[in-house]
Scaffold this motif. Structure first.
Motif, PDB file in Angstrom:
ATOM      1  N   VAL A   1       0.278  -2.303  -6.737  1.00  0.00           N
ATOM      2  CA  VAL A   1       0.375  -1.410  -5.585  1.00  0.00           C
ATOM      3  C   VAL A   1      -0.978  -0.764  -5.326  1.00  0.00           C
ATOM      4  O   VAL A   1      -1.602  -0.232  -6.245  1.00  0.00           O
ATOM      5  CB  VAL A   1       1.426  -0.311  -5.813  1.00  0.00           C
ATOM      6  CG1 VAL A   1       1.486   0.625  -4.610  1.00  0.00           C
ATOM      7  CG2 VAL A   1       2.794  -0.915  -6.081  1.00  0.00           C
ATOM      8  N   PHE A   2      -1.430  -0.861  -4.085  1.00  0.00           N
ATOM      9  CA  PHE A   2      -2.674  -0.199  -3.704  1.00  0.00           C
ATOM     10  C   PHE A   2      -2.364   1.235  -3.297  1.00  0.00           C
ATOM     11  O   PHE A   2      -1.587   1.471  -2.381  1.00  0.00           O
ATOM     12  CB  PHE A   2      -3.330  -0.925  -2.524  1.00  0.00           C
ATOM     13  CG  PHE A   2      -3.812  -2.306  -2.850  1.00  0.00           C
ATOM     14  CD1 PHE A   2      -5.094  -2.499  -3.330  1.00  0.00           C
ATOM     15  CD2 PHE A   2      -2.987  -3.404  -2.681  1.00  0.00           C
ATOM     16  CE1 PHE A   2      -5.543  -3.776  -3.643  1.00  0.00           C
ATOM     17  CE2 PHE A   2      -3.425  -4.686  -2.999  1.00  0.00           C
ATOM     18  CZ  PHE A   2      -4.707  -4.862  -3.480  1.00  0.00           C
ATOM     19  N   TYR A   3      -2.996   2.176  -3.991  1.00  0.00           N
ATOM     20  CA  TYR A   3      -2.805   3.573  -3.649  1.00  0.00           C
ATOM     21  C   TYR A   3      -3.939   4.050  -2.756  1.00  0.00           C
ATOM     22  O   TYR A   3      -5.073   3.596  -2.887  1.00  0.00           O
ATOM     23  CB  TYR A   3      -2.761   4.433  -4.911  1.00  0.00           C
ATOM     24  CG  TYR A   3      -1.492   4.270  -5.690  1.00  0.00           C
ATOM     25  CD1 TYR A   3      -0.372   5.036  -5.384  1.00  0.00           C
ATOM     26  CD2 TYR A   3      -1.403   3.350  -6.731  1.00  0.00           C
ATOM     27  CE1 TYR A   3       0.798   4.890  -6.090  1.00  0.00           C
ATOM     28  CE2 TYR A   3      -0.228   3.192  -7.447  1.00  0.00           C
ATOM     29  CZ  TYR A   3       0.878   3.964  -7.122  1.00  0.00           C
ATOM     30  OH  TYR A   3       2.021   3.818  -7.826  1.00  0.00           O
ATOM     31  N   GLY A   4      -3.629   4.977  -1.880  1.00  0.00           N
ATOM     32  CA  GLY A   4      -4.653   5.506  -0.993  1.00  0.00           C
ATOM     33  C   GLY A   4      -4.025   6.333   0.109  1.00  0.00           C
ATOM     34  O   GLY A   4      -2.963   6.920  -0.080  1.00  0.00           O
ATOM     35  N   LEU A   5      -4.703   6.375   1.257  1.00  0.00           N
ATOM     36  CA  LEU A   5      -4.203   7.168   2.381  1.00  0.00           C
ATOM     37  C   LEU A   5      -3.955   6.274   3.590  1.00  0.00           C
ATOM     38  O   LEU A   5      -4.798   5.448   3.942  1.00  0.00           O
ATOM     39  CB  LEU A   5      -5.213   8.256   2.749  1.00  0.00           C
ATOM     40  CG  LEU A   5      -5.477   9.312   1.671  1.00  0.00           C
ATOM     41  CD1 LEU A   5      -6.584  10.265   2.119  1.00  0.00           C
ATOM     42  CD2 LEU A   5      -4.208  10.092   1.357  1.00  0.00           C
TER      43      LEU A   5
ATOM     44  N   CYS B   1       0.852  -1.187   0.000  1.00  0.00           N
ATOM     45  CA  CYS B   1       0.000   0.000   0.000  1.00  0.00           C
ATOM     46  C   CYS B   1       0.883   1.230   0.000  1.00  0.00           C
ATOM     47  O   CYS B   1       1.825   1.327   0.781  1.00  0.00           O
ATOM     48  CB  CYS B   1      -0.892   0.022   1.250  1.00  0.00           C
ATOM     49  SG  CYS B   1      -2.126  -1.287   1.286  1.00  0.00           S
ATOM     50  N   LYS B   2       0.572   2.151  -0.898  1.00  0.00           N
ATOM     51  CA  LYS B   2       1.369   3.365  -1.004  1.00  0.00           C
ATOM     52  C   LYS B   2       0.503   4.560  -0.639  1.00  0.00           C
ATOM     53  O   LYS B   2      -0.559   4.775  -1.239  1.00  0.00           O
ATOM     54  CB  LYS B   2       1.873   3.516  -2.431  1.00  0.00           C
ATOM     55  CG  LYS B   2       2.506   4.858  -2.761  1.00  0.00           C
ATOM     56  CD  LYS B   2       3.941   4.944  -2.302  1.00  0.00           C
ATOM     57  CE  LYS B   2       4.581   6.230  -2.800  1.00  0.00           C
ATOM     58  NZ  LYS B   2       5.987   6.325  -2.379  1.00  0.00           N
ATOM     59  N   CYS B   3       0.932   5.323   0.355  1.00  0.00           N
ATOM     60  CA  CYS B   3       0.164   6.509   0.745  1.00  0.00           C
ATOM     61  C   CYS B   3       0.436   7.642  -0.243  1.00  0.00           C
ATOM     62  O   CYS B   3       1.578   8.015  -0.479  1.00  0.00           O
ATOM     63  CB  CYS B   3       0.530   6.949   2.154  1.00  0.00           C
ATOM     64  SG  CYS B   3      -0.405   8.401   2.693  1.00  0.00           S
ATOM     65  N   GLU B   4      -0.649   8.169  -0.791  1.00  0.00           N
ATOM     66  CA  GLU B   4      -0.511   9.218  -1.801  1.00  0.00           C
ATOM     67  C   GLU B   4      -0.075  10.542  -1.195  1.00  0.00           C
ATOM     68  O   GLU B   4       0.377  11.424  -1.900  1.00  0.00           O
ATOM     69  CB  GLU B   4      -1.847   9.416  -2.532  1.00  0.00           C
ATOM     70  CG  GLU B   4      -2.283   8.217  -3.346  1.00  0.00           C
ATOM     71  CD  GLU B   4      -3.639   8.427  -3.973  1.00  0.00           C
ATOM     72  OE1 GLU B   4      -4.609   8.631  -3.232  1.00  0.00           O
ATOM     73  OE2 GLU B   4      -3.720   8.404  -5.214  1.00  0.00           O
TER      74      GLU B   4
END
Lengths: 138, 138
Positions: free
Chosen positions: A128-132, A91-94
């Motif tokens: 990759v899951f993008y989000g916060l 997971c990647k925090c935007e």
DNA sequence: TTGCGTGCAAAGGTTTTGCATGGCA
DNA sequence: TGCCATGCAAAACCTTTGCACGCAA
């Protein structure tokens, strides 16, 4: 599965040896160059890039593209991952850019679902899951 | 939600106008430059990059990072996606490059799970599932 | 008038490549 | 010996940035 002839060069062995010591950690090509330069055994960046790419092809490393312009990340694949036991999601925090590793069985069901219902063979290493993240979502 | 003052410049209107005509299609920055150059109304690449990035921030475009070294892909987000009613997921085939749009309730549970168990707020518009499509998986 | 947007050119950073040399098998 | 791997440097590539000018509000 991959009978390609690979010479056991000093540089290749050094590279694998180093990456093995940091499993589950994301390393960039320049990180690798920096490491060996500061340890008295520099490896040229061309060789680093060529070997890393080769190791990805062999399944020894995973390669992650997090963002455009940023360097690619490499990660050693532990032996037990080969046995099919665990899959690693990211997971990647935007907002803050933090990268979170996840080992979650429930998410593995996504693969089964995509395969059965959508005839799509998911590549967890590449996705990759993008989000916060927790701190940034407020 | 986003009260940023955006000047309605000729270049911005041209850009949006063009992208609207190719919804669901992946366009690179250089594709855009090429298009307008060959249509007698060139836009500088700096402006293209700046406007595309701005439109991504506004939710008008999605941006996908396909591979390191390869240019980023942009895609127009249709109006009904904005209404929040349906969530659209994307699967990208690593081999043939095909992009698959998906409207799947089961996958929406991923969001709930990530939120509840991992405290991660997934952004479906930005997330792409990579893998192999039906034809390429063999 | 104010200040954002644009264009040009140059810089920045990552990755690849050509070519001669070196080293494994 | 044959051929792949390495190193060096330069190139290729995508993207960002500095600065002066133009234009929307």
């Amino acid at each position: 599965m991959d009978p390609r002839a690979n010479y056991r060069t000093k540089q290749r062995e050094m590279l694998i040896g180093y990456l093995k010591t940091v499993p589950g950690v994301h390393i960039t090509a320049s990180d690798v160059c920096e490491y060996f330069r500061t340890h008295g055994a520099p490896i040229s960046q061309a060789t680093v890039y060529r070997q890393l790419e080769k190791l990805v092809g062999e399944g020894v490393l995973n390669k992650y593209i997090i963002d455009a312009g940023s360097p690619a990340c490499f990660e050693y694949v532990s032996a037990d991952s080969h046995s099919g036991g665990e899959v690693c999601f990211h997971c990647k925090c935007e907002k803050c850019g933090k990268l979170i590793h996840m080992h979650c069985e429930e998410l593995e069901e996504i693969q089964a679902h995509l395969s059965a219902e959508h005839h799509f063979k998911l590549d967890p290493m590449r996705t990759v899951f993008y989000g916060l993240c927790e701190e940034c979502r407020i």
